[in-house]
Structure formats: C-alpha cells, structure tokens
Design a protein around this motif. Structure first.
Motif, mmCIF file in Angstrom:
data_model
loop_
_atom_site.group_PDB
_atom_site.id
_atom_site.type_symbol
_atom_site.label_atom_id
_atom_site.label_comp_id
_atom_site.label_asym_id
_atom_site.label_seq_id
_atom_site.Cartn_x
_atom_site.Cartn_y
_atom_site.Cartn_z
ATOM 1 N N PHE A 167 -6.783 -20.129 -10.940
ATOM 2 C CA PHE A 167 -7.315 -19.010 -10.152
ATOM 3 C C PHE A 167 -7.472 -19.417 -8.687
ATOM 4 O O PHE A 167 -7.056 -18.701 -7.776
ATOM 5 N N GLY A 168 -8.057 -20.594 -8.463
ATOM 6 C CA GLY A 168 -8.300 -21.066 -7.098
ATOM 7 C C GLY A 168 -7.023 -21.315 -6.322
ATOM 8 O O GLY A 168 -6.903 -20.907 -5.157
ATOM 9 N N ILE A 169 -6.042 -21.957 -6.955
ATOM 10 C CA ILE A 169 -4.761 -22.233 -6.289
ATOM 11 C C ILE A 169 -4.087 -20.923 -5.892
ATOM 12 O O ILE A 169 -3.630 -20.753 -4.762
ATOM 13 N N SER A 170 -4.034 -19.987 -6.837
ATOM 14 C CA SER A 170 -3.361 -18.714 -6.587
ATOM 15 C C SER A 170 -4.114 -17.874 -5.563
ATOM 16 O O SER A 170 -3.502 -17.260 -4.678
ATOM 17 N N PHE A 171 -5.436 -17.846 -5.666
ATOM 18 C CA PHE A 171 -6.243 -17.051 -4.733
ATOM 19 C C PHE A 171 -6.099 -17.554 -3.301
ATOM 20 O O PHE A 171 -5.893 -16.763 -2.370
ATOM 21 N N LEU A 172 -6.195 -18.863 -3.111
ATOM 22 C CA LEU A 172 -6.076 -19.441 -1.768
ATOM 23 C C LEU A 172 -4.674 -19.224 -1.196
ATOM 24 O O LEU A 172 -4.511 -19.020 0.011
ATOM 25 N N GLY A 173 -3.665 -19.254 -2.071
ATOM 26 C CA GLY A 173 -2.309 -18.993 -1.607
ATOM 27 C C GLY A 173 -2.097 -17.536 -1.249
ATOM 28 O O GLY A 173 -1.354 -17.208 -0.317
ATOM 29 N N GLN A 174 -2.789 -16.649 -1.974
ATOM 30 C CA GLN A 174 -2.603 -15.209 -1.766
ATOM 31 C C GLN A 174 -3.415 -14.668 -0.603
ATOM 32 O O GLN A 174 -3.046 -13.675 0.029
ATOM 33 N N ILE A 175 -4.549 -15.294 -0.312
ATOM 34 C CA ILE A 175 -5.451 -14.766 0.711
ATOM 35 C C ILE A 175 -4.877 -14.913 2.122
ATOM 36 O O ILE A 175 -5.309 -14.244 3.059
ATOM 37 N N VAL A 176 -3.881 -15.785 2.272
ATOM 38 C CA VAL A 176 -3.208 -15.949 3.565
ATOM 39 C C VAL A 176 -2.425 -14.674 3.877
ATOM 40 O O VAL A 176 -1.792 -14.088 2.994
ATOM 41 N N LEU A 177 -2.475 -14.241 5.134
ATOM 42 C CA LEU A 177 -1.773 -13.025 5.545
ATOM 43 C C LEU A 177 -0.288 -13.113 5.194
ATOM 44 O O LEU A 177 0.379 -14.094 5.508
ATOM 45 N N SER A 178 0.224 -12.081 4.523
ATOM 46 C CA SER A 178 1.621 -12.078 4.117
ATOM 47 C C SER A 178 2.126 -10.643 4.047
ATOM 48 O O SER A 178 1.352 -9.689 4.128
ATOM 49 N N ASN A 179 3.445 -10.517 3.869
ATOM 50 C CA ASN A 179 4.026 -9.173 3.769
ATOM 51 C C ASN A 179 3.520 -8.426 2.541
ATOM 52 O O ASN A 179 3.313 -7.207 2.583
ATOM 53 N N MET A 180 3.286 -9.133 1.433
ATOM 54 C CA MET A 180 2.795 -8.479 0.220
ATOM 55 C C MET A 180 1.385 -7.944 0.417
ATOM 56 O O MET A 180 1.062 -6.823 0.010
ATOM 57 N N ASN A 181 0.529 -8.748 1.048
ATOM 58 C CA ASN A 181 -0.845 -8.314 1.289
ATOM 59 C C ASN A 181 -0.905 -7.122 2.226
ATOM 60 O O ASN A 181 -1.654 -6.167 2.000
ATOM 61 N N MET A 182 -0.127 -7.179 3.298
ATOM 62 C CA MET A 182 -0.131 -6.077 4.257
ATOM 63 C C MET A 182 0.467 -4.807 3.658
ATOM 64 O O MET A 182 0.031 -3.688 3.973
ATOM 65 N N THR A 183 1.443 -4.960 2.780
ATOM 66 C CA THR A 183 2.012 -3.791 2.098
ATOM 67 C C THR A 183 0.968 -3.159 1.191
ATOM 68 O O THR A 183 0.862 -1.930 1.101
ATOM 69 N N ALA A 184 0.174 -4.000 0.504
ATOM 70 C CA ALA A 184 -0.904 -3.487 -0.343
ATOM 71 C C ALA A 184 -1.928 -2.727 0.491
ATOM 72 O O ALA A 184 -2.407 -1.659 0.085
ATOM 73 N N THR A 185 -2.258 -3.255 1.669
ATOM 74 C CA THR A 185 -3.192 -2.574 2.566
ATOM 75 C C THR A 185 -2.623 -1.239 3.019
ATOM 76 O O THR A 185 -3.311 -0.207 3.007
ATOM 77 N N GLN A 186 -1.368 -1.252 3.425
ATOM 78 C CA GLN A 186 -0.707 -0.029 3.894
ATOM 79 C C GLN A 186 -0.658 1.018 2.776
ATOM 80 O O GLN A 186 -0.870 2.214 3.018
ATOM 81 N N LEU A 187 -0.400 0.582 1.557
ATOM 82 C CA LEU A 187 -0.374 1.488 0.418
ATOM 83 C C LEU A 187 -1.745 2.110 0.176
ATOM 84 O O LEU A 187 -1.861 3.318 -0.089
ATOM 85 N N SER A 188 -2.783 1.286 0.258
ATOM 86 C CA SER A 188 -4.133 1.798 0.003
ATOM 87 C C SER A 188 -4.533 2.849 1.030
ATOM 88 O O SER A 188 -5.222 3.815 0.706
ATOM 89 N N VAL A 189 -4.076 2.687 2.267
ATOM 90 C CA VAL A 189 -4.399 3.634 3.337
ATOM 91 C C VAL A 189 -3.593 4.915 3.188
ATOM 92 O O VAL A 189 -4.128 6.026 3.323
ATOM 93 N N GLN A 190 -2.309 4.783 2.892
ATOM 94 C CA GLN A 190 -1.413 5.938 2.917
ATOM 95 C C GLN A 190 -1.258 6.638 1.568
ATOM 96 O O GLN A 190 -0.919 7.818 1.523
ATOM 97 N N GLU A 191 -1.493 5.908 0.462
ATOM 98 C CA GLU A 191 -1.273 6.524 -0.852
ATOM 99 C C GLU A 191 -2.441 6.360 -1.813
ATOM 100 O O GLU A 191 -2.395 6.875 -2.925
ATOM 101 N N GLY A 192 -3.465 5.624 -1.417
ATOM 102 C CA GLY A 192 -4.637 5.481 -2.263
ATOM 103 C C GLY A 192 -4.715 4.150 -2.993
ATOM 104 O O GLY A 192 -3.724 3.438 -3.144
ATOM 105 N N HIS A 193 -5.914 3.841 -3.478
ATOM 106 C CA HIS A 193 -6.168 2.554 -4.130
ATOM 107 C C HIS A 193 -5.385 2.382 -5.428
ATOM 108 O O HIS A 193 -4.946 1.273 -5.752
ATOM 109 N N LYS A 194 -5.216 3.479 -6.191
ATOM 110 C CA LYS A 194 -4.540 3.370 -7.492
ATOM 111 C C LYS A 194 -3.125 2.835 -7.341
ATOM 112 O O LYS A 194 -2.723 1.898 -8.044
ATOM 113 N N LYS A 195 -2.368 3.404 -6.406
ATOM 114 C CA LYS A 195 -0.988 2.954 -6.217
ATOM 115 C C LYS A 195 -0.945 1.550 -5.624
ATOM 116 O O LYS A 195 -0.034 0.777 -5.909
#
Length: 211
Positions: free
Chosen positions: A11-39
């Motif tokens: 969990f710790g290895i994956s979380f620390l690797g994922q928390i770094v700013l990346s295209n996947m994270n920003m896409t998730a943010t963009q999705l939450s803003v434009q299409e909602g949390h569910k999507k």
C-alpha cells in the motif's frame, strides 16, 4: 502479522508512487470536475486493476522480465512518444479553444473504466518498477514466493493506487472549483503534465530503465 505487513508495505509503495503529480492523477481530477466523482472513480478503478495485472506478472514472471529488458526499452520509447503526442494535442486544443471544451483524453464516449485501464496500460514501465521492489522484498525475506503473499501484495498495491487517485479526485476537485479554473486552463495544465511525464519517461529509458 506478516500478512498485514505485506499489505501495508505494498500500500505504501503504491500510494507514494501514485501521489506524485502525473497524467493519470490529473485526468482523474479533470474527470471529477467535468463528469462527476462516479466516473472519476471508475477511471481510477481501471488504472488500479491494470497496475495489479502488471504487478502480478512482475511477481510470477521475474525470470522472463529479467531476460527481456530490450522489450521494456522499446515499450519505454513508445510511451515517451505517446505522452509527448498527447501533450502537444492538449496544447493545440487549449490554443484553439473558444468555448468550454473537454480535454483531449475526455472528449470521447469511451467508458471511463476502459479509459483508465488504457492509460495505465500505456505505462508498461510499471513492470520493471514492481520487479525491483518485489525482488528487494523477497531477498530481504519480507515477501515470500507464495500465491498468498503475492495476492496480498497485489491487493495492497491496488488499494494504495486507488487511495492516491482518490486524493486527486476529491482534493483536486475542491481546489479547481475553489479557484474557478476554466477548461482551457485545465487543458494547458494537462499539456504540461504530459510533457513532463514524457521527459521523466525519457530519462528513465536512457539512464534508469529498471526504475
């Protein structure tokens, strides 16, 4: 206790690797803003499941991974090209944008789970990343080469990835809403993130192909 330790370490290895700013994270943010949390969560689930598949392959196919470094070198170069192309397209979209329009990755009808799985699949360098970590843990007798330990390790990694993405889904949504960021600005940010990701991947391919 050993099982819980493996779960939390993964969990710790994956979380620390994922928390770094990346295209996947920003896409998730963009999705939450434009299409909602569910999507956005469907997207995150797709990302996590593909990472689990890559991790399970790295754990069970260590010999194959070690003997086929050239394959990951080629895939690494392909990833650099794809991320660079997506970055350029994001900038072009933002430059031509006169109305509120979705980003280049979201302007389609692809199911958001499949979108997340596709983007995650574009990063095959996750395999050597997890190969290194799992090798170290096995050599230090933390992770045993049993199906139980491997499965628990994969579950922990998947939960870490989802938690990291979840921070961007809810925290990113809050920040963007608070700052009233426009879609054009989001596209510019995505363009920057894709280009930075491409440069990071380029560095890894040339100097640290197994990290």
């Amino acid at each position: 206790m050993a099982i819980l330790s493996i779960l939390f370490i993964a969990f710790g290895i994956s979380f620390l690797g994922q928390i770094v700013l990346s295209n996947m994270n920003m896409t998730a943010t963009q999705l939450s803003v434009q299409e909602g949390h569910k999507k956005a969560w469907l997207f995150g689930l797709g990302v996590a499941i593909v990472e689990i598949i890559y991790l399970r392959f790295a754990l069970t196919g260590m010999d194959w991974v070690a003997q086929h470094k050239v394959v990951f070198k080629i895939l690494g170069w392909a990833t650099v090209f794809i991320f660079l192309l997506l970055g350029i397209l994001a900038f072009v979209t933002a430059r031509k944008q006169t109305i509120e329009k979705k980003g280049v990755l979201l302007n389609n009808k692809l199911h958001r789970f499949l979108l997340g799985a596709s983007i995650s699949a574009l990063n095959p360098l996750q395999i050597p990343f997890w190969f290194l970590w799992s090798t170290q843990l096995i050599q230090n007798n933390v992770l045993q080469t049993t199906n139980l330990h491997f499965n628990i390790f994969c579950i922990g990694a998947g939960l870490g990835t989802l938690t990291g993405i979840g921070i961007y889904i809810h925290g990113g949504h809050w920040a963007i809403t608070k700052m009233k960021t426009s879609n054009k600005t989001l596209n510019l940010i995505m363009g920057c993130v894709f280009l930075i990701t491409a440069l990071i991947q380029l560095y890894r391919v040339i100097y640290k192909p197994w990290i």
